[in-house]
Design an enzyme around this catalytic site. Structure first.
Site, PDB file in Angstrom:
ATOM      1  N   LYS A 188       0.825  -1.214   0.000  1.00 24.14           N
ATOM      2  CA  LYS A 188       0.000   0.000   0.000  1.00 24.14           C
ATOM      3  C   LYS A 188       0.859   1.264   0.000  1.00 24.14           C
ATOM      4  O   LYS A 188       0.416   2.319  -0.441  1.00 24.14           O
ATOM      5  CB  LYS A 188      -0.963  -0.036   1.168  1.00 24.14           C
TER       6      LYS A 188
HETATM    7  C1  LIG Z   1      -4.453  -4.628   1.260  1.00 28.15           C
HETATM    8  C2  LIG Z   1      -3.687  -5.878   1.178  1.00 28.15           C
HETATM    9  C3  LIG Z   1      -4.088  -6.927   0.340  1.00 28.15           C
HETATM   10  C4  LIG Z   1      -5.352  -6.863  -0.475  1.00 28.15           C
HETATM   11  O1  LIG Z   1      -5.305  -5.875  -1.476  1.00 28.15           O
HETATM   12  P1  LIG Z   1      -6.655  -5.330  -2.116  1.00 28.15           P
HETATM   13  O2  LIG Z   1      -6.252  -4.226  -3.002  1.00 28.15           O
HETATM   14  O3  LIG Z   1      -7.505  -4.865  -0.964  1.00 28.15           O
HETATM   15  O4  LIG Z   1      -7.294  -6.460  -2.829  1.00 28.15           O
HETATM   16  C5  LIG Z   1      -3.272  -8.042   0.261  1.00 28.15           C
HETATM   17  N1  LIG Z   1      -2.148  -8.147   1.004  1.00 28.15           N
HETATM   18  C6  LIG Z   1      -1.759  -7.166   1.824  1.00 28.15           C
HETATM   19  C7  LIG Z   1      -0.519  -7.359   2.628  1.00 28.15           C
HETATM   20  C8  LIG Z   1      -2.498  -6.000   1.944  1.00 28.15           C
HETATM   21  O5  LIG Z   1      -2.098  -5.027   2.752  1.00 28.15           O
END
Ligand SMILES: *Cc1c(COP(=O)(O)O)cnc(C)c1O
Length: 461
Positions: free
Chosen positions: A112
């Site tokens: 993220k």
């Molecule tokens: C947010 C997240 C996901 C999922 O991603 P999305 O975009 O919500 O589908 C998977 N793995 C980690 C470590 C995350 O932080």
């Protein structure tokens, strides 16, 4: 380039307004009016370029006049300067035709950061130019919140409120949210699950008086700018592995469908992606949708991959929009069925066929996830977090060159990794004192009115 709502309401917005608003006023999500295309030569021309330059070329057509080219380049440079790997998103081979795309080299150790660090830069530049302030409100299952706080801490033009499910995020995630001391940072532990947090945030945005008074802005995975920033690493990975002449598949550990939808965007832009594989834990609404066409909510079961513990995948609405010929009315109807008593809907055969033309799916139970973590540790010597193991598990089961997205550092989920391997992953140097930093924790009920009062009270605006 302008952006319209997936529910068909309101006038189209330019990039910067869509970014600052986050959610459209009719409750829908912003999508570009059309898909800019890169031809095979332009894609081939990305090979060997720095991550930042590829980011510039991929995102440039989407931002319109929001930032001049030189200014946009500076924002991109700043966004990724704090990453601890020169390549930003390096590939690691884990099988004959399988690679892990490491997306956890940013400040909070999860993918993220890739989008959030850039959003922070773009918000600051846009708000400073406008002389404006905003109140950022977001819901998190763990990683979004810490990444958002890290991107906005100390910023003059924004207060940030992050709602997370009390007791349902990992200790590292919680500490990353509760230890920043800046006055504009507010992490709130909500007595409920992630969907309760998300529902409260949605209700605040749908209360237009509150939204306007507080100048609410959202940086959740529904923010178009986040999706856009995530589409970049599909290009860097595919090109490094031989695209455009060699089509690559991607397996993506999926919760809110933002990350994998970014892959879909890359494909719409012309990147020859073969299959996009939705990989879920036992909270498997999307896996069931691909397998049966029925999109039905069920209760959330806590897992070792908490960032995927959801029953509603917000960004799936963006795909539904395309599956239904970009007709906002059709999407609005489906979303009413999803949030209403029905608690779901069934895709028409036509929509399901289109979904399956692009996407596969895989689902892993908790014991399978643990086994995968153990297997990859034994075969590669590397420790992967449970989310990454789910992506890689789907990737290794798929034939043809396939990239599994490694979405978080193993040290963000040390208990699950240690239980599966007997090895406890260490935090990287720059975070080594996290367990000693002082926390500020505010616990609140899952009650939208209560949360609104809390925000009014604490915001500086
Ligand atoms: C947010 C997240 C996901 C999922 O991603 P999305 O975009 O919500 O589908 C998977 N793995 C980690 C470590 C995350 O932080």
């Amino acid at each position: 380039m302008r952006y319209t709502s997936t529910r068909g309401g309101g006038a189209p917005l330019h990039f910067e307004d869509a970014m600052l608003a986050g959610l459209a006023r009719d409750g829908g999500l912003f999508v570009p009016e059309s898909w800019p295309r890169m031809n095979a030569d332009e894609i081939a021309g990305l090979a060997g370029l720095a991550y930042e330059e590829i980011a510039f070329r991929v995102m440039r057509p989407f931002i319109g006049g929001a930032f001049a080219d030189d200014a946009f380049r500076v924002l991109i440079e700043r966004a990724y300067a704090g990453f601890d790997h020169r390549l930003r998103a390096p590939l690691l081979q884990v099988g004959e035709e399988t690679w892990a795309l490491e997306l956890h080299h940013g400040p909070t150790l999860a993918f993220k950061d890739v989008a959030m660090q850039l959003i922070g830069q773009m918000f600051e530049a846009a708000l400073t130019r406008r002389g404006a302030r905003v109140t950022i409100v977001g819901a998190t299952s763990g990683d979004t919140g810490s990444a958002a706080i890290e991107a906005f801490r100390g910023m003059e033009a924004a207060d940030i409120f992050i709602l997370y499910p009390h007791g349902r995020v990992s200790e590292v995630q919680r500490r990353q949210m509760t230890t920043p001391a800046e006055a504009n940072v507010h992490a709130i532990a909500v007595e409920g699950d992630f969907d309760d947090c998300q529902a409260a945030v949605k209700a605040m945005f749908n209360d237009h008086a509150f939204r306007d008074k507080m100048r609410l802005a959202a940086v959740n995975s529904i923010n178009w700018a986040r999706v856009l920033a995530q589409s970049v690493y599909y290009f860097t990975a595919a090109v490094a592995l031989g695209a455009p002449s060699r089509p690559i598949s991607f397996a993506v550990p999926t919760g809110n469908f933002g990350d994998i939808y970014a892959g879909y965007v890359a494909k719409r832009m012309g990147l020859p992606i073969d299959r996009l594989i939705i990989a879920t834990n036992r909270n498997d609404i999307l896996h069931r949708t691909v397998q049966t066409g029925a999109h039905e909510k069920r209760g959330v079961a806590p897992t070792t991959s908490p960032s995927m513990d959801i029953q509603v995948s917000s960004n799936f609405e963006r795909l539904l929009f395309d599956l239904h010929d970009r007709e906002g009315e059709a999407v609005a109807r489906l979303m009413r069925d999803l949030t209403g008593n029905q608690g779901g809907f069934t895709l028409s055969q036509g929509a399901l066929d289109r979904l399956r033309a692009e996407f596969d799916s895989a689902r892993f139970d908790e014991d399978e996830v643990a086994a995968l973590i153990g297997r990859f540790a034994a075969e590669t010597g590397h420790l992967f977090c449970p989310h990454s193991a789910i992506g890689l598990g789907a990737a290794i089961a798929h034939s043809g060159p396939t990239v599994g997205l490694a979405t978080a550092h193993a040290a963000k989920f040390p208990d699950a990794v240690e239980a599966a391997t007997g090895r406890r992953p260490a935090l990287p140097e720059h975070m080594a004192d996290l367990y000693e930093r002082e926390e500020r924790i505010t616990v609140a009920p899952a009650d939208t009115d209560f949360l609104k009062r809390l925000i009014v009270e604490k915001a500086r605006a």
